[in-house]
Write a protein that holds these residues in place. Structure first.
Motif, short mmCIF file in Angstrom:
data_model
loop_
_atom_site.label_atom_id
_atom_site.label_comp_id
_atom_site.label_asym_id
_atom_site.label_seq_id
_atom_site.Cartn_x
_atom_site.Cartn_y
_atom_site.Cartn_z
N GLU A 208 17.08 -16.25 -8.13
CA GLU A 208 16.37 -16.04 -6.86
C GLU A 208 14.87 -16.32 -7.01
O GLU A 208 14.24 -16.86 -6.10
CB GLU A 208 16.58 -14.60 -6.37
CG GLU A 208 18.02 -14.29 -5.93
CD GLU A 208 18.97 -14.02 -7.11
OE1 GLU A 208 18.48 -13.91 -8.26
OE2 GLU A 208 20.18 -13.91 -6.89
N ASP A 209 14.31 -15.97 -8.18
CA ASP A 209 12.88 -16.23 -8.42
C ASP A 209 12.62 -17.73 -8.58
O ASP A 209 11.61 -18.26 -8.12
CB ASP A 209 12.40 -15.49 -9.67
CG ASP A 209 12.50 -13.98 -9.51
OD1 ASP A 209 12.46 -13.51 -8.34
OD2 ASP A 209 12.62 -13.28 -10.53
N ALA A 212 12.74 -19.12 -5.12
CA ALA A 212 11.66 -18.64 -4.25
C ALA A 212 10.35 -19.35 -4.59
O ALA A 212 9.55 -19.66 -3.71
CB ALA A 212 11.50 -17.13 -4.39
N ASP A 213 10.11 -19.60 -5.86
CA ASP A 213 8.88 -20.27 -6.28
C ASP A 213 9.16 -21.12 -7.52
O ASP A 213 8.86 -20.71 -8.65
CB ASP A 213 7.78 -19.23 -6.57
CG ASP A 213 6.40 -19.88 -6.71
OD1 ASP A 213 6.35 -21.12 -6.92
OD2 ASP A 213 5.40 -19.16 -6.60
N PRO A 214 9.72 -22.31 -7.29
CA PRO A 214 10.11 -23.15 -8.43
C PRO A 214 8.93 -23.48 -9.35
O PRO A 214 9.08 -23.47 -10.57
CB PRO A 214 10.67 -24.43 -7.78
CG PRO A 214 10.97 -24.06 -6.36
CD PRO A 214 10.05 -22.94 -6.00
N HIS A 215 7.77 -23.77 -8.77
CA HIS A 215 6.63 -24.19 -9.57
C HIS A 215 6.17 -23.08 -10.52
O HIS A 215 6.02 -23.30 -11.73
CB HIS A 215 5.47 -24.64 -8.66
CG HIS A 215 4.41 -25.40 -9.40
ND1 HIS A 215 3.40 -24.78 -10.09
CD2 HIS A 215 4.24 -26.75 -9.58
CE1 HIS A 215 2.64 -25.70 -10.66
NE2 HIS A 215 3.12 -26.90 -10.37
N ALA A 216 5.99 -21.91 -9.96
CA ALA A 216 5.52 -20.79 -10.80
C ALA A 216 6.56 -20.40 -11.84
O ALA A 216 6.22 -20.14 -13.01
CB ALA A 216 5.18 -19.58 -9.91
N THR A 217 7.82 -20.35 -11.44
CA THR A 217 8.87 -19.93 -12.38
C THR A 217 9.02 -20.94 -13.51
O THR A 217 9.13 -20.57 -14.68
CB THR A 217 10.21 -19.74 -11.63
OG1 THR A 217 9.99 -18.86 -10.53
CG2 THR A 217 11.28 -19.17 -12.54
N THR A 219 6.79 -23.16 -14.55
CA THR A 219 5.59 -23.19 -15.38
C THR A 219 5.61 -22.05 -16.38
O THR A 219 5.36 -22.24 -17.57
CB THR A 219 4.31 -23.08 -14.50
OG1 THR A 219 4.31 -24.16 -13.57
CG2 THR A 219 3.05 -23.13 -15.35
N GLY A 236 6.64 -29.18 -4.10
CA GLY A 236 7.09 -28.07 -3.25
C GLY A 236 8.47 -27.64 -3.66
O GLY A 236 8.68 -27.13 -4.75
N THR A 237 9.43 -27.89 -2.76
CA THR A 237 10.82 -27.54 -3.10
C THR A 237 11.68 -28.81 -3.24
O THR A 237 12.89 -28.75 -3.19
CB THR A 237 11.44 -26.63 -2.02
OG1 THR A 237 11.31 -27.27 -0.74
CG2 THR A 237 10.76 -25.27 -1.98
N HIS A 263 17.69 -22.11 -1.45
CA HIS A 263 18.28 -20.86 -1.89
C HIS A 263 19.62 -20.64 -1.18
O HIS A 263 19.65 -20.49 0.03
CB HIS A 263 17.31 -19.71 -1.62
CG HIS A 263 17.78 -18.40 -2.17
ND1 HIS A 263 17.08 -17.25 -2.02
CD2 HIS A 263 18.88 -18.08 -2.88
CE1 HIS A 263 17.74 -16.25 -2.62
NE2 HIS A 263 18.83 -16.75 -3.15
#
Ligand SMILES: [Zn+2]
Length: 297
Positions: A208-209, A212-217, A219, A236-237, A263
Motif C-alpha cells: 500500500e505504501d 501510495a507514493d512510489p517515488h518515496a518508497t 528511493t 508520478g505513477t 492501487h
C-alpha cells in the motif's frame, strides 16, 4: 567476493512481481524472477521467459546456463528439485544443518553469479517469495538482503479467490479460499519476521505504501539496498518498463512500455463480509503489527 542478492519474500499476490519489475529498472540491478521455479518451469517445462522467448531459446538464460553449469539439462534440474524437496520446505525451516543444503544453495549461487556476469550487473533480484528458500540461502552463506513485501491480507484473500489465467499455458492460477489464504499469509509473514530475528538483513515494504507514493518508497528502499537511486523510469505513477528476463512470476512480469501504477483495493467492494471476518480474525495479530486496521476498515 559475495554476490549481492536481493531476495523478495512474501505471500503470492502481495506485489512481489511488481516490486521486482520496479527494482529491475534501477541501474545495475538484474531481475531474475522466481528462481525457485527455474528448474521445473524453465528448464524442464520450457515455459516463457519474461522477454517472451521460451526459456530454452532465451539468449540470456542460455548464456547463464552455459556459464553456471556448462548448459542446462533435465538431469541438473531434477537433481536440484530432489534437493529442494529435502531441504527447502516451510515446515523444515529450523533444520538448516541438512547435509544437502550446501549443494542446493550452490546451484542458486551459480545462477546468481552467472547472471551478474552475463548482464554486467551489480545485484540480482530473486523474487522466489518463499521464506524457506531465504533461510536456506542465509544458512548456506549467500547473505541475501531480504525485502519482505506485505499486503493487507483482505486484499490478498480477494486476489486468491479470483480466476487468473496464466499467460504461460492458458491454464488458471491456483485459487484459495479465505481461510487457507489467511493461514498461508500468517505463516509466510511470521517466517520472514523470524529471518530478521536470526540476523538476516530484512527490510519490510508495504504494498500500500509503494502504491501510495512510489517515488518515496522506491528511493528509501534503494538506499537501504545500497542501489543507485536514479528513478528516471518513474514519472508520478507511470513507469516505463523494459524487457526483463524473468523466470516465472505473475503475469505482470510480461508488461513492457508505459504502465500506470494503480492501487488495487477491489477487495473493499468485492470480498464478502463473512470472508472478511474470517481473514481479519485469523490474521489479527500480524495485521496490527504491520499497521493494518481491522474489522472497522
Ligand atoms: Zn529472456
Amino acid at each position: 567476493m559475495t554476490d549481492r542478492v536481493i531476495f523478495l519474500g512474501g505471500l503470492g499476490r502481495s506485489g512481489t512481481t511488481l516490486l521486482e519489475r520496479l527494482l529491475g529498472e534501477l541501474p545495475g540491478v538484474v531481475p531474475l524472477g522466481e528462481v525457485v521455479h527455474l528448474w521445473a518451469r524453465g528448464v524442464v517445462a520450457g515455459e516463457l521467459c519474461g522477454c517472451g522467448e521460451a526459456f530454452p531459446q532465451c539468449p540470456f538464460w542460455r548464456e547463464v546456463g552455459e556459464r553456471a553449469f556448462g548448459g542446462w539439462s533435465r538431469e541438473l534440474a531434477e537433481r536440484v528439485l530432489r534437493l529442494r524437496h529435502r531441504v527447502d520446505r516451510t515446515r523444515r525451516i529450523p533444520a538448516v544443518g541438512h547435509p544437502d543444503l550446501a549443494e542446493y544453495v550452490a546451484a542458486y549461487r551459480s545462477v546468481y553469479a552467472a547472471a551478474l556476469q552475463v548482464a554486467g550487473g551489480a545485484a540480482v533480484v530473486d523474487s522466489s517469495k518463499h521464506a524457506s528458500l531465504a533461510f536456506c540461502l542465509a544458512a548456506g552463506g549467500v547473505q541475501p538482503h531480504v525485502v519482505h513485501v506485505v499486503r493487507d491480507p483482505r486484499a490478498v484473500a480477494h486476489s486468491w479467490r479470483r480466476t487468473v489465467p496464466r499467460p504461460e499455458d492458458g491454464s488458471h492460477m491456483t485459487r484459495w479460499g479465505a481461510m487457507r489464504t489467511s493461514l498461508h499469509w500468517s505463516a509466510q509473514n511470521l517466517a520472514l519476521d523470524l529471518l530478521a530475528a536470526r540476523g538476516v538483513e530484512v527490510t519490510r515494504v508495504r504494498y500500500e505504501d509503494l502504491l501510495a507514493d512510489p517515488h518515496a518508497t522506491l528511493t528509501g528502499l534503494a538506499e537501504r539496498l545500497g542501489l543507485d537511486t536514479s528513478l528516471g523510469f518513474l514519472d508520478g505513477t507511470t513507469v516505463s518498463l523494459g524487457r526483463a528476463h524473468t523466470v516465472s512470476g505473475n503475469p505482470m512480469r510480461f508488461a513492457v512500455g508505459q504502465v500506470e501504477l494503480s492501487h488495487d483495493d477491489a477487495w473493499r467492494g468485492g470480498l464478502p463480509a463473512v470472508q472478511r471476518a474470517v481473514v481479519s480474525g485469523l490474521t489479527a495479530p500480524l495485521m496490527t503489527r504491520y499497521g493494518y486496521r481491522g474489522a472497522a476498515a
